[in-house]
Design a protein around this motif. Structure first.
Motif, PDB file in Angstrom:
ATOM      1  N   PHE A 127      10.072  -2.920   8.891  1.00 48.46           N
ATOM      2  CA  PHE A 127       8.609  -2.815   8.780  1.00 48.46           C
ATOM      3  C   PHE A 127       8.098  -4.178   8.315  1.00 48.46           C
ATOM      4  CE2 PHE A 127       8.290   1.730   9.450  1.00 48.46           C
ATOM      5  CZ  PHE A 127       9.516   2.215   9.025  1.00 48.46           C
ATOM      6  N   PRO A 128       8.229  -5.185   9.189  1.00 46.35           N
ATOM      7  CA  PRO A 128       7.934  -6.570   8.762  1.00 46.35           C
ATOM      8  C   PRO A 128       6.444  -6.798   8.505  1.00 46.35           C
ATOM      9  CG  PRO A 128       8.369  -6.498  11.114  1.00 46.35           C
ATOM     10  CD  PRO A 128       8.637  -5.117  10.593  1.00 46.35           C
ATOM     11  N   SER A 129       6.193  -7.819   7.753  1.00 42.58           N
ATOM     12  CA  SER A 129       4.833  -8.298   7.413  1.00 42.58           C
ATOM     13  C   SER A 129       3.905  -7.150   7.042  1.00 42.58           C
ATOM     14  CB  SER A 129       4.240  -9.069   8.611  1.00 42.58           C
ATOM     15  OG  SER A 129       4.017  -8.155   9.688  1.00 42.58           O
ATOM     16  N   ALA A 130       4.439  -6.214   6.308  1.00 43.89           N
ATOM     17  CA  ALA A 130       3.571  -5.110   5.855  1.00 43.89           C
ATOM     18  C   ALA A 130       3.589  -5.067   4.329  1.00 43.89           C
ATOM     19  CB  ALA A 130       4.109  -3.779   6.415  1.00 43.89           C
ATOM     20  N   ALA A 131       2.462  -4.650   3.773  1.00 46.74           N
ATOM     21  CA  ALA A 131       2.388  -4.520   2.307  1.00 46.74           C
ATOM     22  C   ALA A 131       3.223  -3.324   1.853  1.00 46.74           C
ATOM     23  CB  ALA A 131       0.934  -4.319   1.904  1.00 46.74           C
ATOM     24  N   ALA A 132       3.365  -2.365   2.804  1.00 49.73           N
ATOM     25  CA  ALA A 132       4.194  -1.188   2.523  1.00 49.73           C
ATOM     26  C   ALA A 132       4.717  -0.674   3.857  1.00 49.73           C
ATOM     27  CB  ALA A 132       3.370  -0.105   1.836  1.00 49.73           C
ATOM     28  N   PRO A 133       5.872  -0.017   3.871  1.00 47.39           N
ATOM     29  CA  PRO A 133       6.403   0.482   5.152  1.00 47.39           C
ATOM     30  C   PRO A 133       5.479   1.546   5.735  1.00 47.39           C
ATOM     31  CG  PRO A 133       7.685   1.337   3.302  1.00 47.39           C
ATOM     32  CD  PRO A 133       6.726   0.341   2.734  1.00 47.39           C
ATOM     33  N   ARG A 134       5.229   1.461   7.024  1.00 49.54           N
ATOM     34  CA  ARG A 134       4.314   2.425   7.672  1.00 49.54           C
ATOM     35  C   ARG A 134       5.165   3.539   8.299  1.00 49.54           C
ATOM     36  NH1 ARG A 134      -0.598   4.476   7.177  1.00 49.54           N
ATOM     37  NH2 ARG A 134      -1.963   4.423   9.015  1.00 49.54           N
ATOM     38  N   PHE A 135       5.737   4.379   7.444  1.00 46.45           N
ATOM     39  CA  PHE A 135       6.523   5.506   7.963  1.00 46.45           C
ATOM     40  C   PHE A 135       5.584   6.477   8.662  1.00 46.45           C
ATOM     41  CE2 PHE A 135      10.507   4.429   6.170  1.00 46.45           C
ATOM     42  CZ  PHE A 135      10.360   4.064   4.841  1.00 46.45           C
ATOM     43  N   ASP A 136       6.078   7.133   9.704  1.00 46.40           N
ATOM     44  CA  ASP A 136       5.240   8.135  10.364  1.00 46.40           C
ATOM     45  C   ASP A 136       5.071   9.378   9.487  1.00 46.40           C
ATOM     46  OD1 ASP A 136       4.583   7.072  13.023  1.00 46.40           O
ATOM     47  OD2 ASP A 136       6.765   6.986  13.258  1.00 46.40           O
ATOM     48  N   LEU A 137       6.152   9.817   8.865  1.00 53.95           N
ATOM     49  CA  LEU A 137       6.075  11.060   8.092  1.00 53.95           C
ATOM     50  C   LEU A 137       7.093  11.035   6.952  1.00 53.95           C
ATOM     51  CD1 LEU A 137       5.062  13.955   7.698  1.00 53.95           C
ATOM     52  CD2 LEU A 137       6.565  14.692   9.530  1.00 53.95           C
ATOM     53  N   ILE A 138       6.599  11.298   5.759  1.00 58.70           N
ATOM     54  CA  ILE A 138       7.475  11.381   4.587  1.00 58.70           C
ATOM     55  C   ILE A 138       7.428  12.800   4.036  1.00 58.70           C
ATOM     56  CG2 ILE A 138       7.866  10.587   2.212  1.00 58.70           C
ATOM     57  CD1 ILE A 138       6.754   7.903   2.918  1.00 58.70           C
ATOM     58  N   LEU A 139       8.591  13.398   3.835  1.00 58.05           N
ATOM     59  CA  LEU A 139       8.688  14.725   3.213  1.00 58.05           C
ATOM     60  C   LEU A 139       9.031  14.517   1.744  1.00 58.05           C
ATOM     61  CD1 LEU A 139      10.809  16.568   5.936  1.00 58.05           C
ATOM     62  CD2 LEU A 139       8.325  16.464   5.713  1.00 58.05           C
ATOM     63  N   LEU A 140       8.376  15.306   0.903  1.00 55.25           N
ATOM     64  CA  LEU A 140       8.626  15.234  -0.529  1.00 55.25           C
ATOM     65  C   LEU A 140       8.758  16.641  -1.092  1.00 55.25           C
ATOM     66  CD1 LEU A 140       5.965  12.560  -1.623  1.00 55.25           C
ATOM     67  CD2 LEU A 140       8.451  12.210  -1.452  1.00 55.25           C
ATOM     68  N   GLY A 141       9.541  16.765  -2.150  1.00 51.53           N
ATOM     69  CA  GLY A 141       9.561  18.011  -2.908  1.00 51.53           C
ATOM     70  C   GLY A 141       8.813  17.783  -4.219  1.00 51.53           C
ATOM     71  N   LEU A 142       8.783  18.824  -5.019  1.00 44.82           N
ATOM     72  CA  LEU A 142       8.108  18.739  -6.317  1.00 44.82           C
ATOM     73  C   LEU A 142       8.962  19.450  -7.356  1.00 44.82           C
ATOM     74  CD1 LEU A 142       5.321  17.924  -7.729  1.00 44.82           C
ATOM     75  CD2 LEU A 142       4.705  20.348  -7.431  1.00 44.82           C
ATOM     76  N   GLY A 143       9.249  18.758  -8.437  1.00 41.86           N
ATOM     77  CA  GLY A 143       9.996  19.411  -9.512  1.00 41.86           C
ATOM     78  C   GLY A 143       9.061  20.214 -10.407  1.00 41.86           C
ATOM     79  N   ALA A 144       9.624  21.091 -11.215  1.00 37.87           N
ATOM     80  CA  ALA A 144       8.806  21.898 -12.148  1.00 37.87           C
ATOM     81  C   ALA A 144       8.127  21.003 -13.181  1.00 37.87           C
ATOM     82  CB  ALA A 144       9.687  22.937 -12.834  1.00 37.87           C
ATOM     83  N   ASP A 145       8.663  19.775 -13.332  1.00 38.52           N
ATOM     84  CA  ASP A 145       8.045  18.793 -14.260  1.00 38.52           C
ATOM     85  C   ASP A 145       7.108  17.850 -13.503  1.00 38.52           C
ATOM     86  OD1 ASP A 145      10.889  16.437 -14.429  1.00 38.52           O
ATOM     87  OD2 ASP A 145       9.759  17.322 -12.754  1.00 38.52           O
ATOM     88  N   ALA A 146       6.813  18.219 -12.250  1.00 34.42           N
ATOM     89  CA  ALA A 146       5.889  17.450 -11.396  1.00 34.42           C
ATOM     90  C   ALA A 146       6.474  16.106 -10.958  1.00 34.42           C
ATOM     91  CB  ALA A 146       4.531  17.239 -12.056  1.00 34.42           C
ATOM     92  N   HIS A 147       7.786  15.938 -11.067  1.00 36.56           N
ATOM     93  CA  HIS A 147       8.386  14.742 -10.457  1.00 36.56           C
ATOM     94  C   HIS A 147       8.415  14.925  -8.947  1.00 36.56           C
ATOM     95  CE1 HIS A 147      12.384  16.857 -10.205  1.00 36.56           C
ATOM     96  NE2 HIS A 147      12.526  16.064  -9.151  1.00 36.56           N
ATOM     97  N   THR A 148       8.494  13.800  -8.246  1.00 33.74           N
ATOM     98  CA  THR A 148       8.694  13.854  -6.804  1.00 33.74           C
ATOM     99  C   THR A 148       9.587  12.694  -6.404  1.00 33.74           C
ATOM    100  OG1 THR A 148       7.603  14.106  -4.641  1.00 33.74           O
ATOM    101  CG2 THR A 148       6.671  12.474  -6.160  1.00 33.74           C
ATOM    102  N   ALA A 149      10.292  12.831  -5.312  1.00 33.37           N
ATOM    103  CA  ALA A 149      11.384  11.902  -4.994  1.00 33.37           C
ATOM    104  C   ALA A 149      12.207  11.786  -6.278  1.00 33.37           C
ATOM    105  CB  ALA A 149      10.848  10.571  -4.472  1.00 33.37           C
ATOM    106  N   SER A 150      12.491  10.545  -6.719  1.00 31.84           N
ATOM    107  CA  SER A 150      13.134  10.430  -8.044  1.00 31.84           C
ATOM    108  C   SER A 150      12.221   9.648  -8.973  1.00 31.84           C
ATOM    109  CB  SER A 150      14.517   9.785  -7.928  1.00 31.84           C
ATOM    110  OG  SER A 150      15.449  10.737  -7.458  1.00 31.84           O
ATOM    111  N   LEU A 151      10.951  10.016  -8.912  1.00 35.63           N
ATOM    112  CA  LEU A 151       9.916   9.442  -9.795  1.00 35.63           C
ATOM    113  C   LEU A 151       9.635  10.489 -10.870  1.00 35.63           C
ATOM    114  CD1 LEU A 151       7.660   8.143  -6.904  1.00 35.63           C
ATOM    115  CD2 LEU A 151       9.078   6.689  -8.390  1.00 35.63           C
TER     116      LEU A 151
END
Ligand code: 6PG
Length: 241
Positions: A127-151
């Protein structure tokens, strides 16, 4: 744009989410010949992945344009029971038979921080010369502590403004994780949260309706810059909204 999709139960949630992803893949492949999909880990997505493989195969799509990435990974070997890669391989990738050049595993079992650097270098090439990768679709879950991915709550990565990928030892789990940062996630065209069960009711409420506080509720840091945010919820998870 944020859209909430409510389903009566986990089975219908999985079917509808898989149909949504399959339709998005079809549109992207027809339009550009490329569909970059970021997979979530944990247990919720497994039913969606099992449905998705069949849909993609049945639609007769040219799967050569599909690229599979991960939003986060536990820093364990790829055949470890806790591996998000292993879960996706067993529920989706083995059905699709994608080539190794289409699947981008997060490799962090040996040296998490070096692995995160390598993953970011790969993303910046794709994803060159981009401020952020332009993914078409990202799937995320949600933890009971409101974390997502590993954030996770209190993570310094919630304020990260440069890196797309990072690794950190998660104190609450006493284990290392690699994760996309909010900066990388928010560059996507579409982000889908897949959330089910009563254990997530309060987290869903706090993230969607509650006061703004991403350090305490990390999933609140997910706000696509120029994209759509979709919540696929069963009635149990949506019980307070
Ligand atoms: C992981 C995930 C994580 C997950 C949530 C929800 O690696 O564990 O990426 O963010 O999506 O913890 O997990 P469940 O779907 O198992 O409840």
């Amino acid at each position: 744009m944020t859209k909430i999709h409510r389903d009566p139960d986990p089975d219908s949630l999985a079917r509808r989410a898989a149909e949504f992803i399959s339709k998005r893949a079809e549109a992207a492949l027809k339009q550009s010949g490329r569909f970059s999909l970021v997979l979530a880990g944990g247990s919720t997505p497994t039913a969606t992945y099992c449905e998705l493989g069949g849909l993609l195969m049945r639609n007769g799509l040219d799967l050569q344009g599909i690229e599979v990435y991960w939003g986060d990974e536990r820093c364990v070997p790829p055949d470890h029971p806790q591996s998000n890669y292993r879960m996706a391989k067993e529920t989706l990738l083995d059905d699709l038979g994608l080539g190794s050049s289409q699947v981008f595993r997060m490799s962090c079992e040996k040296a998490p921080e070096a692995g995160a650097k390598r993953y970011e270098e790969m993303l910046r090439e794709r994803f060159p010369s981009a401020a952020a990768p332009r993914f078409d679709l990202i799937l995320l879950g949600l933890g009971a502590d409101a974390h997502t991915a590993s954030l996770f709550p209190g993570s310094k990565l919630l304020q990260e403004r440069e890196r797309w990928v990072a690794a950190e030892k998660v104190a609450s789990l006493n284990s290392w994780r690699m994760t996309l940062t909010p900066l990388a996630i928010n560059g996507a065209r579409q982000v889908l949260f897949l959330v089910q069960g009563e254990s997530k009711t309060d987290a869903v409420y706090e993230v969607i309706v509650g006061a703004h506080g991403p350090r305490q509720f990390p999933a609140q840091s997910i706000e696509p810059e120029d994209g759509e945010l979709h919540w696929f919820l069963d009635e149990a998870a949506a019980g307070r909204i």
